[in-house]
Each structure stands twice: as structure tokens, then as C-alpha cells.
Design an enzyme around this catalytic site. Structure first.
Site, PDB file in Angstrom:
ATOM      1  N   GLY A   1       0.819  -1.208   0.000  1.00 30.79           N
ATOM      2  CA  GLY A   1       0.000   0.000   0.000  1.00 30.79           C
ATOM      3  C   GLY A   1       0.849   1.252   0.000  1.00 30.79           C
TER       4      GLY A   1
ATOM      5  N   PRO B   1       2.536   4.903   1.036  1.00 26.31           N
ATOM      6  CA  PRO B   1       3.147   5.293   2.299  1.00 26.31           C
ATOM      7  C   PRO B   1       2.120   5.850   3.280  1.00 26.31           C
ATOM      8  CG  PRO B   1       4.313   6.275   0.462  1.00 26.31           C
ATOM      9  CD  PRO B   1       3.139   5.577  -0.109  1.00 26.31           C
TER      10      PRO B   1
ATOM     11  N   THR C   1      -0.179   4.485   5.118  1.00 25.13           N
ATOM     12  CA  THR C   1      -1.536   3.958   5.225  1.00 25.13           C
ATOM     13  C   THR C   1      -1.700   3.000   6.395  1.00 25.13           C
ATOM     14  OG1 THR C   1      -0.867   2.444   3.495  1.00 25.13           O
ATOM     15  CG2 THR C   1      -2.304   4.240   2.860  1.00 25.13           C
ATOM     16  N   GLY C   2      -0.644   2.783   7.131  1.00 24.33           N
ATOM     17  CA  GLY C   2      -0.798   2.013   8.355  1.00 24.33           C
ATOM     18  C   GLY C   2      -0.302   0.580   8.287  1.00 24.33           C
ATOM     19  N   LYS C   3       0.603   0.295   7.364  1.00 23.65           N
ATOM     20  CA  LYS C   3       1.112  -1.069   7.266  1.00 23.65           C
ATOM     21  C   LYS C   3       1.909  -1.438   8.507  1.00 23.65           C
ATOM     22  CE  LYS C   3       3.171  -0.063   3.386  1.00 23.65           C
ATOM     23  NZ  LYS C   3       2.621   1.285   3.217  1.00 23.65           N
ATOM     24  N   THR C   4       2.826  -0.550   8.859  1.00 25.51           N
ATOM     25  CA  THR C   4       3.639  -0.811  10.038  1.00 25.51           C
ATOM     26  C   THR C   4       2.772  -0.872  11.285  1.00 25.51           C
ATOM     27  OG1 THR C   4       5.317   0.489   8.918  1.00 25.51           O
ATOM     28  CG2 THR C   4       5.738  -0.105  11.193  1.00 25.51           C
TER      29      THR C   4
ATOM     30  N   GLU D   1      -6.522  30.392 -10.940  1.00 23.17           N
ATOM     31  CA  GLU D   1      -7.247  29.387 -10.145  1.00 23.17           C
ATOM     32  C   GLU D   1      -8.697  29.284 -10.605  1.00 23.17           C
ATOM     33  OE1 GLU D   1      -5.632  27.392  -8.490  1.00 23.17           O
ATOM     34  OE2 GLU D   1      -3.763  28.496  -8.272  1.00 23.17           O
TER      35      GLU D   1
ATOM     36  N   HIS E   1      -8.857  26.934 -13.492  1.00 20.20           N
ATOM     37  CA  HIS E   1      -8.880  25.529 -13.067  1.00 20.20           C
ATOM     38  C   HIS E   1     -10.280  25.136 -12.618  1.00 20.20           C
ATOM     39  CE1 HIS E   1      -4.694  24.548 -13.248  1.00 20.20           C
ATOM     40  NE2 HIS E   1      -4.300  25.436 -12.341  1.00 20.20           N
TER      41      HIS E   1
ATOM     42  N   ASP F   1       1.653  22.870 -13.173  1.00 20.96           N
ATOM     43  CA  ASP F   1       0.602  22.294 -14.005  1.00 20.96           C
ATOM     44  C   ASP F   1       1.214  21.627 -15.230  1.00 20.96           C
ATOM     45  OD1 ASP F   1      -1.022  23.508 -12.204  1.00 20.96           O
ATOM     46  OD2 ASP F   1      -1.518  25.213 -13.490  1.00 20.96           O
TER      47      ASP F   1
HETATM   48  N1  LIG Z   1      -5.599   3.034   9.670  1.00 20.08           N
HETATM   49  C1  LIG Z   1      -4.978   3.853  10.520  1.00 20.08           C
HETATM   50  N2  LIG Z   1      -5.524   4.088  11.733  1.00 20.08           N
HETATM   51  C2  LIG Z   1      -4.928   4.910  12.607  1.00 20.08           C
HETATM   52  N3  LIG Z   1      -3.777   5.543  12.369  1.00 20.08           N
HETATM   53  C3  LIG Z   1      -3.183   5.373  11.181  1.00 20.08           C
HETATM   54  C4  LIG Z   1      -3.758   4.508  10.206  1.00 20.08           C
HETATM   55  N4  LIG Z   1      -2.957   4.514   9.134  1.00 20.08           N
HETATM   56  C5  LIG Z   1      -1.916   5.306   9.424  1.00 20.08           C
HETATM   57  N5  LIG Z   1      -2.046   5.842  10.646  1.00 20.08           N
HETATM   58  C6  LIG Z   1      -1.111   6.799  11.278  1.00 20.08           C
HETATM   59  O1  LIG Z   1      -0.035   7.012  10.404  1.00 20.08           O
HETATM   60  C7  LIG Z   1       1.192   6.650  11.003  1.00 20.08           C
HETATM   61  C8  LIG Z   1       2.113   6.028   9.995  1.00 20.08           C
HETATM   62  O2  LIG Z   1       1.630   4.776   9.587  1.00 20.08           O
HETATM   63  P1  LIG Z   1       2.585   3.593   9.186  1.00 20.08           P
HETATM   64  O3  LIG Z   1       3.989   3.877   9.575  1.00 20.08           O
HETATM   65  O4  LIG Z   1       1.998   2.349   9.677  1.00 20.08           O
HETATM   66  O5  LIG Z   1       2.483   3.677   7.634  1.00 20.08           O
HETATM   67  P2  LIG Z   1       3.151   2.687   6.583  1.00 20.08           P
HETATM   68  O6  LIG Z   1       2.062   2.234   5.703  1.00 20.08           O
HETATM   69  O7  LIG Z   1       3.948   1.668   7.258  1.00 20.08           O
HETATM   70  O8  LIG Z   1       4.045   3.692   5.800  1.00 20.08           O
HETATM   71  P3  LIG Z   1       5.431   3.372   5.068  1.00 20.08           P
HETATM   72  O9  LIG Z   1       5.102   2.582   3.882  1.00 20.08           O
HETATM   73  O10 LIG Z   1       5.922   4.734   4.745  1.00 20.08           O
HETATM   74  O11 LIG Z   1       6.256   2.659   6.077  1.00 20.08           O
HETATM   75  C9  LIG Z   1       0.817   5.724  12.122  1.00 20.08           C
HETATM   76  O12 LIG Z   1       1.723   5.800  13.158  1.00 20.08           O
HETATM   77  C10 LIG Z   1      -0.544   6.238  12.554  1.00 20.08           C
HETATM   78  O13 LIG Z   1      -0.395   7.291  13.448  1.00 20.08           O
HETATM   79 ZN   LIG Z   2      -2.403  25.973 -11.880  1.00 14.97          ZN
END
Ligand SMILES: Nc1ncnc2c1ncn2[C@@H]1O[C@H](COP(=O)(O)OP(=O)(O)OP(=O)(O)O)[C@@H](O)[C@H]1O
Ligand SMILES: [Zn+2]
EC number: 3.4.24.-
Length: 690
Positions: free
Chosen positions: A250, A252, A254-257, A473, A476, A548
């Protein structure tokens, strides 16, 4: 774009206070060394060893050295009951001396003889007796305790520099070894050890699934993996094989870690967490060694989960051209492949990895039997964003009237990390204003700030410039308003922000995975709206459109060379994410020329179309621009009151962002073929327009 914002990245694993695993070996080796050092120094301090010099007796001393007048001085080492004798230089050549002590030569200022005494009073008595018996003999100078100071002791002399050198060396190796912050890392002795952090069963981790908003499908998948480990029989009974690995894919932030971290807390199986870059080291073979060590530890703890964050650091496709190849990384990857082949599903190890570039991964990693599963984690939809806001608003004192749904509405395309960032920024902004709770307006400022950078209150913009920006603007916005496939406008502003953006229009992107030519063309049209408007109203163009233009150029190139959307080039994609080098083009020079020509054509045609559209709606642009000059910010509702409802709104309204649950069907599927996933450089559709 908004998505590239700073993320509050949790330093997963590192710096964690409740480090459960790997306490022992790391410390002990240093303690042993320190102990040896202390012992050696102590020994040499207290056990003042007597240098190995000729032994003699008190009689011999008195009769053959003192009596002939050869003694320069004597030194008494009081704590050892030893007397050392220094002989005059000249006396060394006297015949009597040569006869009595054959072979004992000058000792460069050091004593030549020593003898033991039983105790000092009796020694002194014996000396007094001797002097009275031989009154002609000159008394020898007596020096008490001139034994070698501790630093002159040869042991200290040699050991100390060695110890110091060793200490510096260790320190240096520690640095090289990566500081040893997490787990067993660091130090020369641990350089081949994996730096994985182990979360043992029952470890209290303060992140649970409750902290991860949305991502319900992903949570289910992840928990199923744990279930595989806990009751493998359930699955193998029917003849199925347990997967060895799953890949969290996914964009960056989005909460994978976060998800993996929560899994560690919920799983109740040992959980090794390591980052792909932890394997990378300047020394050849270290990465492979660490992989080996990681799996060795894992086998001891099985059933367990290994989580490798940012696996692209080691998993990148192995180079095809020798010039760009990276042996060390390849060795590490090879070792990982070998290890993954080396255990079967019954071993009870499952590997979870996260990446935002699955397209650059080596295909060997992705084939069945390795990372058989991909769990895709997308940017959140409006519901997801609302939930994420709720999670991150918990610690924040908000005003009673705060409308969380509105916040979610205003942050299309934002990832969880962006939302976390906004909540934090809003709190800071409110604090700066001295408020006692955070209000909607603070959140709006925070959103603007995250999108466009800092508001430049005192940036001086001449009225002429401001007018150009307003018409740009407005151009646009009007394009977006009257083009069927353009994203619906969310807001448009001419408050200058950051170093580059003088104003921007923000749209609500639809969540979609496939785009047809019409949609892409409409987006490009909208992007060119700014420049076209300047051309129409001022008869000249400005540099304000450079962003743009970059965007449009990128889109046009992608359409032609990636998505095969140009009839002259044909259904061909030259896209190759694993091509490291931009020096070699995958097409001939002729085709290259044709591509350039077609890109130019496409953009030119689109620009003409934009000019036409804006000329047709010249009055509306005028109205909008004037309103912008007056108010600086216009929301969708303001635009509606100015120029009426958007013509395509009725039939599309339900599709935008709000109701899109059906489009999430491929949430858990593999990445759809043909569309290179998650490459910002290839994503032709921006959510904001400078
Ligand atoms: N679904 C979610 N619910 C709550 N908090 C979220 C969620 N997704 C992201 N966050 C917030 O964003 C921060 C960063 O998320 P995380 O490090 O897990 O992203 P990642 O997908 O691992 O990014 P990367 O690919 O850059 O490592 C988390 O510490 C949290 O605070
Ligand atoms: Zn513009």
C-alpha cells in the site's frame, strides 16, 4: 500533492523500553572485557612486581659492593622487604667488581642487584653494625620506596595502550554495526547477528487493533495468518498447504507498520520485527549473515511471525546489467530466498513483509511458495478517514461543535499518516492562538498547511499578481466544473502558501482504479485551465503554471508510453519498474521522436480544447475570479451560488467518494494487471492543482 507529507513514523521496535528478548549476550561480552581490563590494572597497581634483576644477599652486598665503595645508592621497597642496589658507572670496570660479578653489566640507570630483608629494623640495625665495624666506608645514600611508579610498570605500559586501542576499536565497530539500538544488534561481535526485535508471547504492547482504524479486511487476513500458526491441523487436514508469507502492500502512511505492530500485540505468538534496511551493511556478507541468524532465532521460537518492514530495501529485483548490480544486496536477497525455501509450512514460521513498491520487488520473492499472499492496504475512503480522525482526536481537546465527518470530507486522498499529522498540527495551531480547545477553523488551517505548506501572511503580492493568480485558479475551477470527468471541486483559494504554491484548487478524487482516455483527457484539460485562463484574460502567460505543465507532461507521457493509449504508438507499454537505469531506452530513436511528437500533439490539442471551453464560460471565470479576489477562499457551495449547480452533478453525485464500497472489491486481490500500482510518478491524477 498532499500525500508526500511528513509522517509520524513510529520507530517500530527500536527505542522501545520493554525490550523483551535478547538481554543476555549483548551485555556480557562487554562486561567480560571490562572485567579483564580492571583486573589487569588492579593487578599491576597492587602487585608491584619486582623486575627480574640479579639476586644477592646482604653479606655479599656489604662486603663486595659497599665496602669497595661501588654503591651509588640503595632503594628500599618497603612493602616488599626488598632492597635494590645501584652500582656506580665507573665501578663496573674495576677489576674487583669484574671478578666478583662476572657478566653483570650496566643497566641504564636501573638497579643491578636486589636482596630480601626479613624486616626493616633488623636491616637498619645490620647496616648500622656494618658502618661501625667499617668506619672508612662511605655511607650509601638510601632512598625509601623509589620503586617504579605504577605507570612505569611494564605491564601497565603495554596493557593500557592495548586496552585503549581495543576500546576505540569496539566503539568504532559499534557505530558501524548500527548502534545496536534494537535487539542484539551492534558491536563487532554481533555484526552478523540479526537486529530483529522480538516480541515474546504475552509481551504488553501498547498498540492494539483498536488503534488501527478501518482496514477491516486486512485485519482479518492478518489474524488468519496467526490462526495458521496456532492451529495448523485445521488447514492441513484438508490437504492444504500453509502459506509461508504475506505481503502488506500500500501507499506510504496507510498504516502497514501500524497494523503489524498491532498484530504483534494481538497475536500471542513470538513476533520478530525487523526493517529491510537493518540487513544492509557496508561489509560484504553481513546482510546474508543476518538473514541466516534471524531464521535461526525464529526456528528456535517457532511457531512465530517474522515481520520485515520496507522489504524493498533488500527485495529489489536483482540487477540485469552488471554495471548497476549490487552484490551485497543480492546476496542478502538470495539468502532470504534460500531460507524461505528451507522451511515448510509445518515449521511454524510465517513471514509478513510490508512495502509500497511491490512492482520493484524481485519476482522470485512473489512467486507461490514465498510471499504467496498480498494484502493490499489502500488509502482510506471517507468512512475510513472519519474513523482514523476519531482515533487521532482521542488525545486532543476538541470543541463540542467539531464535525468529524466534515473533516473526513475535506481530506480526500489523505493517508492515515497525513491525518495524524493534521490532528497534531491543528492542536499546535490552536495552542499558538491561546485557545483552550481545538476548533474546526484550526483543522482547516492544518489541512491547508499540510497541502500547501505554511501560510505566508506577509508574503507581498502585488495587486497585479494577485489578479493573475485569481484568474488562474478560477480557470482551473471552471474547467473542473464543466468537464464531465473532472473531479468535483472542493475548494479554491488564493492565499499564498509555502515557497511555490500561490494558490490552489482542491478536488474530491473519486476512488477508482481504472481510467479511460476521456477521463485522463478531462483531467489534463483541467490542469491546463490555469494557463489557458491567463492567456484569455491577459493575452500573455506567466510562469505560474510550471507545476501544471509538469503534471500534464507526465500524464501525457504515461498515457502514451505506459498505458498504450496513443493510436500511433499502439498498444505498447514501455514501462519497466525494474529498469534501474534511465540511460537505456527500451525503444528506438525513431520511436522516441514519435513519442515526443505525440506528447506535444496531445498537450497542444488539449490546450486548444481548454481555451475553447473557457472562452465559452468566460463570464463564469470572471465571476469566480472577482469573488476570489474579494474572499480569497471559495468552497463548493460558494461556487454553486455564484454560477449555479454543476451540470454533471446529478448523475454523479452518489459516486463521489461517499459511496464507493463496491469499488473496494479488489481490496484483497492482487494488484490489477497492467496498471502499475502506487507509483506517484505514474499516477496521472492530482487531487490539487497549483
Ligand atoms: N488506519 C490507521 N488508523 C490509525 N492511524 C493510522 C492509520 N494509518 C496510518 N495511521 C497513522 O499514520 C502513522 C504512519 O503509519 P505507518 O507507519 O503504519 O504507515 P506505513 O504504511 O507503514 O508507511 P510506510 O510505507 O511509509 O512505512 C501511524 O503511526 C498512525 O499514526
Ligand atoms: Zn495551476
Amino acid at each position: 500533492m498532499a500525500q508526500e507529507n511528513k509522517q509520524l513514523k513510529p520507530n517500530f521496535g527500536k527505542g522501545n523500553n520493554n525490550k523483551p528478548g535478547n538481554k543476555g549476550p549483548k551485555i556480557s561480552i562487554y562486561w567480560i572485557y571490562a572485567l579483564i581490563g580492571i583486573l589487569l590494572i588492579g593487578y599491576s597497581l597492587f602487585h608491584k612486581d619486582i623486575p627480574n634483576i640479579a639476586r644477592t644477599s646482604i653479606q655479599n652486598f656489604q662486603e663486595n659492593m659497599l665496602a669497595p665503595g661501588d654503591v651509588e645508592k640503595i632503594s628500599e621497597i618497603s612493602d616488599k622487604n626488598v632492597v635494590q642496589v645501584y652500582i656506580k658507572k665507573d665501578s663496573l670496570f674495576k677489576a674487583t667488581y669484574q671478578k666478583n660479578f662476572p657478566g653483570i653489566k650496566d643497566n641504564q640507570g636501573s638497579p643491578l642487584f636486589q636482596f630480601q630483608v626479613t624486616d626493616w629494623p633488623s636491616f637498619q640495625q645490620s647496616m648500622r653494625d656494618f658502618y661501625t665495624a667499617n668506619p672508612t666506608v662511605a655511607k650509601a645514600t638510601e632512598v625509601v620506596d623509589t620503586d617504579n611508579p605504577w605507570y612505569a610498570n611494564p605491564i601497565v605500559n603495554i596493557i593500557l595502550p592495548v586496552l585503549m586501542f581495543a576500546a576505540i576499536w569496539l566503539l568504532f565497530m559499534r557505530k558501524v554495526g548500527g548502534g545496536g539500538a534494537g535487539g542484539a544488534g551492534g558491536g563487532i561481535f554481533n555484526i552478523g547477528k540479526s537486529k530483529a526485535q522480538l516480541f515474546e508471547k504475552g509481551t504488553k504492547v501498547n498498540i492494539t487493533f483498536k488503534d488501527v482504524a478501518g482496514l477491516d479486511e486486512a485485519k482479518v487476513e492478518v489474524m488468519e495468518i496467526v490462526d495458521f500458526l496456532k492451529s495448523p491441523k485445521k488447514y492441513t487436514n484438508l490437504g492444504g498447504k500453509i502459506p509461508k508469507g504475506a505481503l502488506l502492500v500500500g501507499p506510504p502512511g496507510t498504516g502497514k507498520t501500524l497494523l503489524a505492530k498491532a498484530m504483534a500485540g494481538e497475536a500471542q505468538v513470538p513476533f520478530f520485527s525487523v526493517s529491510g534496511s537493518d540487513f544492509v551493511e557496508m561489509f560484504v556478507g553481513v546482510g546474508a549473515g543476518r538473514v541466516r541468524d534471524l531464521f535461526k532465532q525464529a526456528r528456535e521460537k517457532a511457531p512465530c511471525v517474522i515481520f520485515i518492514d520496507e522489504i524493498d530495501a533488500i527485495g529489489r529485483a536483482r540487477g540485469r546489467n552488471a554495471m548497476m548490480s549490487n552484490d551485497e544486496r543480492e546476496n542478502t536477497l538470495n539468502q532470504l530466498l534460500v531460507e524461505m525455501d528451507g522451511f515448510s509450512g509445518e515449521t511454524g514460521i510465517i513471514i509478513l513483509a510490508a512495502t509500497n513498491r511491490p512492482d520493484v520487488l524481485d519476482s522470485a520473492l512473489l512467486r507461490p511458495g514465498r510471499f504467496d499472499r498480498q494484502i493490499s492496504i489502500d488509502r482510506p475512503d471517507i468512512k475510513g478517514r472519519e474513523d482514523i480522525f476519531k482515533v487521532h482526536l482521542k488525545p486532543i481537546k476538541t470543541s463540542q461543535t467539531l464535525d468529524i465527518f466534515k473533516l473526513a470530507e475535506q481530506t480526500p486522498g489523505f493517508a492515515g499518516a497525513d491525518i495524524a499529522n493534521i490532528c497534531n498540527e491543528a492542536a499546535l495551531i490552536a495552542a499558538r492562538k491561546g485557545k483552550d480547545s481545538v476548533e474546526m477553523i484550526d483543522f482547516q488551517d492544518a489541512i491547508d498547511r499540510v497541502i500547501g505548506g505554511l501560510e505566508k501572511k506577509n508574503k507581498i503580492i502585488s495587486p497585479d499578481e494577485k489578479k493573475i493568480i485569481a484568474y488562474h485558479e478560477a480557470g482551473h475551477a471552471i474547467c473542473g466544473w464543466f468537464l464531465e470527468y473532472a473531479y468535483p471541486l472542493l475548494k479554491v483559494t488564493i492565499v499564498p502558501r509555502g515557497s511555490a504554491a500561490l494558490g490552489y484548487a482542491q478536488y474530491t478524487p473519486k476512488e477508482q482504479y481504472l481510467y479511460n482516455t476521456d477521463q485522463l483527457m478531462d483531467q489534463m484539460c483541467m490542469t491546463l485551465g490555469g494557463r489557458a485562463s491567463e492567456q484569455i484574460f491577459f493575452g500573455k502567460i506567466s510562469t505560474g503554471a510550471s507545476n501544471d505543465l509538469q503534471q500534464v507532461t507526465k500524464s501525457a507521457y504515461s498515457m502514451i508510453t505506459v498505458y498504450g493509449m496513443n493510436p500511433k504508438i499502439g498498444n505498447i507499454s514501455y514501462y519497466d519498474p525494474q529498469q534501474d537505469s534511465s540511460f537505456t531506452k527500451p525503444y528506438s530513436e525513431e520511436t522516441g521522436k514519435l513519442i515526443d511528437e505525440e506528447v506535444r500533439n496531445t498537450i497542444q490539442k488539449t490546450y486548444e480544447r481548454t481555451l475553447e471551453l473557457l472562452t465559452e464560460h468566460k463570464e463564469d471565470v470572471e465571476k469566480l475570479a472577482q469573488a476570489l479576489l474579494k474572499n480569497e477562499v471559495l468552497f463548493k457551495s460558494d461556487v454553486e451560488t455564484l454560477i449555479g449547480k454543476r451540470p454533471f452533478e446529478e448523475n454523479k453525485a452518489s459516486e463521489i467518494d461517499l459511496v464507493d464500497n463496491e469499488s473496494h472489491e479488489n481490496q484483497n486481490g492482487t494488484v490489477s494487471e497492467g496498471v502499475p500500482p502506487f507509483d506517484p510518478g505514474l499516477n496521472p491524477l492530482p487531487a490539487t492543482e497549483a
